[in-house]
Enzyme design. Structure first.
Site, PDB file in Angstrom:
ATOM      1  N   SER A  35       0.826  -1.210   0.000  1.00  0.00           N
ATOM      2  CA  SER A  35       0.000   0.000   0.000  1.00  0.00           C
ATOM      3  C   SER A  35       0.857   1.255   0.000  1.00  0.00           C
ATOM      4  CB  SER A  35      -0.959   0.013   1.198  1.00  0.00           C
ATOM      5  OG  SER A  35      -0.235  -0.098   2.412  1.00  0.00           O
ATOM      6  N   ALA A  83       4.481  -2.441   9.760  1.00  0.00           N
ATOM      7  CA  ALA A  83       3.337  -2.122   8.891  1.00  0.00           C
ATOM      8  C   ALA A  83       2.382  -1.164   9.586  1.00  0.00           C
ATOM      9  CB  ALA A  83       2.600  -3.405   8.511  1.00  0.00           C
ATOM     10  N   SER A 126       7.113   6.059  18.048  1.00  0.00           N
ATOM     11  CA  SER A 126       7.599   7.335  17.521  1.00  0.00           C
ATOM     12  C   SER A 126       7.769   8.350  18.645  1.00  0.00           C
ATOM     13  CB  SER A 126       6.562   7.856  16.516  1.00  0.00           C
ATOM     14  OG  SER A 126       6.807   9.204  16.222  1.00  0.00           O
ATOM     15  N   TYR A 151      -2.819   9.742  13.697  1.00  0.00           N
ATOM     16  CA  TYR A 151      -1.619   8.910  13.522  1.00  0.00           C
ATOM     17  C   TYR A 151      -0.861   8.786  14.840  1.00  0.00           C
ATOM     18  CZ  TYR A 151       3.197   7.649  12.597  1.00  0.00           C
ATOM     19  OH  TYR A 151       4.427   7.053  12.676  1.00  0.00           O
ATOM     20  N   LYS A 155      -0.005   5.439  17.699  1.00  0.00           N
ATOM     21  CA  LYS A 155       1.252   4.982  18.316  1.00  0.00           C
ATOM     22  C   LYS A 155       1.076   4.886  19.831  1.00  0.00           C
ATOM     23  CE  LYS A 155       3.395   4.382  14.561  1.00  0.00           C
ATOM     24  NZ  LYS A 155       3.567   3.006  14.087  1.00  0.00           N
ATOM     25  N   ASN A 181      13.808  11.104  13.930  1.00  0.00           N
ATOM     26  CA  ASN A 181      13.510  11.384  12.515  1.00  0.00           C
ATOM     27  C   ASN A 181      14.423  10.614  11.572  1.00  0.00           C
ATOM     28  OD1 ASN A 181      12.619  13.747  14.256  1.00  0.00           O
ATOM     29  ND2 ASN A 181      11.581  14.170  12.338  1.00  0.00           N
ATOM     30  N   ARG A 297       3.603  25.958  10.671  1.00  0.00           N
ATOM     31  CA  ARG A 297       2.652  24.920  10.252  1.00  0.00           C
ATOM     32  C   ARG A 297       1.983  24.370  11.517  1.00  0.00           C
ATOM     33  NH1 ARG A 297       5.211  19.846   7.076  1.00  0.00           N
ATOM     34  NH2 ARG A 297       6.215  19.632   9.090  1.00  0.00           N
TER      35      ARG A 297
HETATM   36  N1  LIG Z   1       9.459   7.245   8.765  1.00  0.00           N
HETATM   37  C1  LIG Z   1       9.296   7.919   9.890  1.00  0.00           C
HETATM   38  O1  LIG Z   1       9.588   9.111   9.969  1.00  0.00           O
HETATM   39  C2  LIG Z   1       8.770   7.217  11.126  1.00  0.00           C
HETATM   40  C3  LIG Z   1       8.945   7.814  12.385  1.00  0.00           C
HETATM   41  C4  LIG Z   1       8.433   7.173  13.518  1.00  0.00           C
HETATM   42  C5  LIG Z   1       7.771   5.947  13.389  1.00  0.00           C
HETATM   43  N2  LIG Z   1       7.605   5.401  12.155  1.00  0.00           N
HETATM   44  C6  LIG Z   1       6.891   4.127  12.040  1.00  0.00           C
HETATM   45  O2  LIG Z   1       7.773   3.165  11.523  1.00  0.00           O
HETATM   46  C7  LIG Z   1       7.058   2.222  10.717  1.00  0.00           C
HETATM   47  C8  LIG Z   1       7.686   2.137   9.353  1.00  0.00           C
HETATM   48  O3  LIG Z   1       7.713   3.434   8.777  1.00  0.00           O
HETATM   49  P1  LIG Z   1       8.260   3.690   7.313  1.00  0.00           P
HETATM   50  O4  LIG Z   1       8.726   5.075   7.251  1.00  0.00           O
HETATM   51  O5  LIG Z   1       9.155   2.592   6.894  1.00  0.00           O
HETATM   52  O6  LIG Z   1       6.861   3.599   6.514  1.00  0.00           O
HETATM   53  P2  LIG Z   1       6.549   2.965   5.091  1.00  0.00           P
HETATM   54  O7  LIG Z   1       5.202   3.438   4.702  1.00  0.00           O
HETATM   55  O8  LIG Z   1       7.673   3.181   4.147  1.00  0.00           O
HETATM   56  O9  LIG Z   1       6.489   1.401   5.439  1.00  0.00           O
HETATM   57  C9  LIG Z   1       5.341   0.778   5.962  1.00  0.00           C
HETATM   58  C10 LIG Z   1       5.072  -0.451   5.137  1.00  0.00           C
HETATM   59  O10 LIG Z   1       3.929  -1.136   5.670  1.00  0.00           O
HETATM   60  C11 LIG Z   1       3.111  -1.569   4.598  1.00  0.00           C
HETATM   61  N3  LIG Z   1       1.735  -1.687   5.130  1.00  0.00           N
HETATM   62  C12 LIG Z   1       0.926  -0.690   5.586  1.00  0.00           C
HETATM   63  N4  LIG Z   1      -0.263  -1.205   5.968  1.00  0.00           N
HETATM   64  C13 LIG Z   1      -0.204  -2.550   5.772  1.00  0.00           C
HETATM   65  C14 LIG Z   1      -1.112  -3.627   5.969  1.00  0.00           C
HETATM   66  N5  LIG Z   1      -2.363  -3.426   6.401  1.00  0.00           N
HETATM   67  N6  LIG Z   1      -0.710  -4.885   5.658  1.00  0.00           N
HETATM   68  C15 LIG Z   1       0.539  -5.105   5.189  1.00  0.00           C
HETATM   69  N7  LIG Z   1       1.439  -4.139   4.965  1.00  0.00           N
HETATM   70  C16 LIG Z   1       1.076  -2.867   5.255  1.00  0.00           C
HETATM   71  C17 LIG Z   1       3.267  -0.506   3.515  1.00  0.00           C
HETATM   72  O11 LIG Z   1       2.975  -0.967   2.229  1.00  0.00           O
HETATM   73  C18 LIG Z   1       4.750  -0.132   3.669  1.00  0.00           C
HETATM   74  O12 LIG Z   1       5.570  -0.930   2.832  1.00  0.00           O
HETATM   75  C19 LIG Z   1       5.610   2.696  10.717  1.00  0.00           C
HETATM   76  O13 LIG Z   1       4.915   2.000  11.725  1.00  0.00           O
HETATM   77  C20 LIG Z   1       5.727   4.153  11.062  1.00  0.00           C
HETATM   78  O14 LIG Z   1       4.558   4.642  11.670  1.00  0.00           O
HETATM   79  C21 LIG Z   1       8.097   5.994  11.029  1.00  0.00           C
END
Ligand SMILES: NC(=O)c1ccc[n+]([C@@H]2O[C@H](COP(=O)([O-])OP(=O)(O)OC[C@H]3O[C@@H](n4cnc5c(N)ncnc54)[C@H](O)[C@@H]3O)[C@@H](O)[C@H]2O)c1
Length: 340
Positions: A35, A83, A126, A151, A155, A181, A297
């Protein structure tokens, strides 16, 4: 070989973690519904590690499919649950989509995990749970503030769900990792961040602007109570972050955890302002960046950077890359994507 499930393993942080896991000898199976990622990431991981991870395209909202998956993979020794949907702005527009995807998937995975002989779980949390913390740097014991977005709330709720489940299931061992970050890309430039649409995060916006995809970068507010007036964040190289997941998993597998639910901050411990990030990017890339100062923002906290003492001491992990290195890797990745 030790089999690990990585949900969301084709995403930004997940794909870098799969690489580190494979390089440490783990046998990885990825679940992703694509997705917010591309199937091409699988080839990138394979090119780096020389081994294709197992992959199942599966939507974790489909409970019966999650149960069937775990039924087939009883030998999993750990689950790293990335995910989730992660766009803060979209979560304000579509709260139920976020609660459904981020909460249901977590509940279904945990429920199935409780039937396995080995129950080790790592959760992507996060620094957003701290909101505008009263003190810098932020320790794990800083109070949780009311979430600014659905969102962020997912968490907080996710952490509560895991904590409550651990309380009554002594066989379950979990670690929540609170990321600051994450930025950058793998040094091979075979995997990196793939933002869909207009990036909401600073660094992909910077690299897309430098690559000519966007006219200019808006710096949201220069009148914050910080030394140069712009917001301060703790930018951590995604490969450092990925390595922390391996260390955390090995802690659980080795039964070195001190309680069955632990929390760690993952950051560098250093705060950088938006203007400092721009300067660092210009220095590292040799590119001049077109930017303007725009109004503040809504929802942006003034500053957030981690106290990493606990992760350094208890996990024995420390972020190694500095901001220049992380930004240079992000820039190389952007150039790769745009054939520059
Ligand atoms: N990137 C950031 O800045 C950040 C910061 C803090 C926490 N996070 C958390 O870390 C995790 C990974 O973040 P990321 O940046 O790699 O995000 P991302 O969107 O690149 O990766 C998430 C992956 O999960 C998959 N996914 C989503 N819903 C799904 C479902 N129902 N079934 C199967 N797959 C599903 C998506 O296709 C995607 O490949 C997330 O939980 C995000 O909330 C990210």
């Amino acid at each position: 070989m030790k089999k690990v499930l990585v949900t969301g393993g084709l995403g930004f942080i997940g794909s870098h973690t799969v690489v580190e896991l494979q390089e440490r000898g783990f046998d990885v199976v990825i679940i992703d519904d694509l997705s917010n990622s591309s199937i091409d990431v699988l080839a990138g991981i394979t090119a780096i590690t020389g081994k294709a991870p197992a992959f199942e395209k599966l939507d974790l909202k489909e409970k019966s499919k999650v149960e069937a998956f775990f039924g087939k993979h009883q030998d999993i020794v750990g689950v790293i649950h990335f995910a989730a949907s992660k766009a803060v702005g979209e979560s304000v527009e579509k709260p139920l989509l976020y609660y459904e995807n981020n909460i249901n998937t977590l509940v279904y995975v945990l429920k199935s995990l409780l039937h396995l002989p080995t129950q080790n779980f790592i959760f992507s949390s996060s620094c957003t749970v701290y909101g505008q913390a009263d003190q810098m740097p932020i320790t794990e014991s800083a109070p949780i503030k009311a979430a600014e977005s659905p969102y962020g709330n997912t968490k907080q709720i996710g952490e509560e769900i895991i904590k409550d489940t651990c309380k009554v299931n002594s066989t379950l061992n979990a670690i929540a990792l609170r990321y600051f970050n994450p930025i950058g890309a793998h040094s091979s430039i075979k995997i990196g961040e793939l933002p869909i649409g207009v990036p909401q995060n600073l660094v992909p916006f910077i690299t897309q602007t430098a690559a000519g995809l966007r006219k200019e970068l808006s710096v949201f507010g220069d009148d914050y109570p910080t030394p140069d007036g712009t917001c301060i964040r703790d930018y951590i190289h995604v490969v450092d972050l990925a390595k922390a997941h391996v260390v955390a998993l090995e802690r659980l597998i080795g039964k070195n955890n001190t309680s069955n639910y632990e929390i760690f901050n993952l950051g560098t411990g250093k705060g950088s302002s938006v203007l400092e990030v721009i300067q660092s990017f210009e220095k590292a890339s040799g590119q001049k960046l077109n930017f303007k100062i725009a109004p503040r923002r809504e929802g942006d906290v003034i500053q957030a950077y981690a106290d990493t003492t606990k992760a350094n001491a208890e996990l024995g992990w420390k972020a190694e890359s500095n901001l220049d290195e992380a930004l240079l890797s992000a820039w190389k990745w952007e150039k790769h994507l745009r054939n520059i």
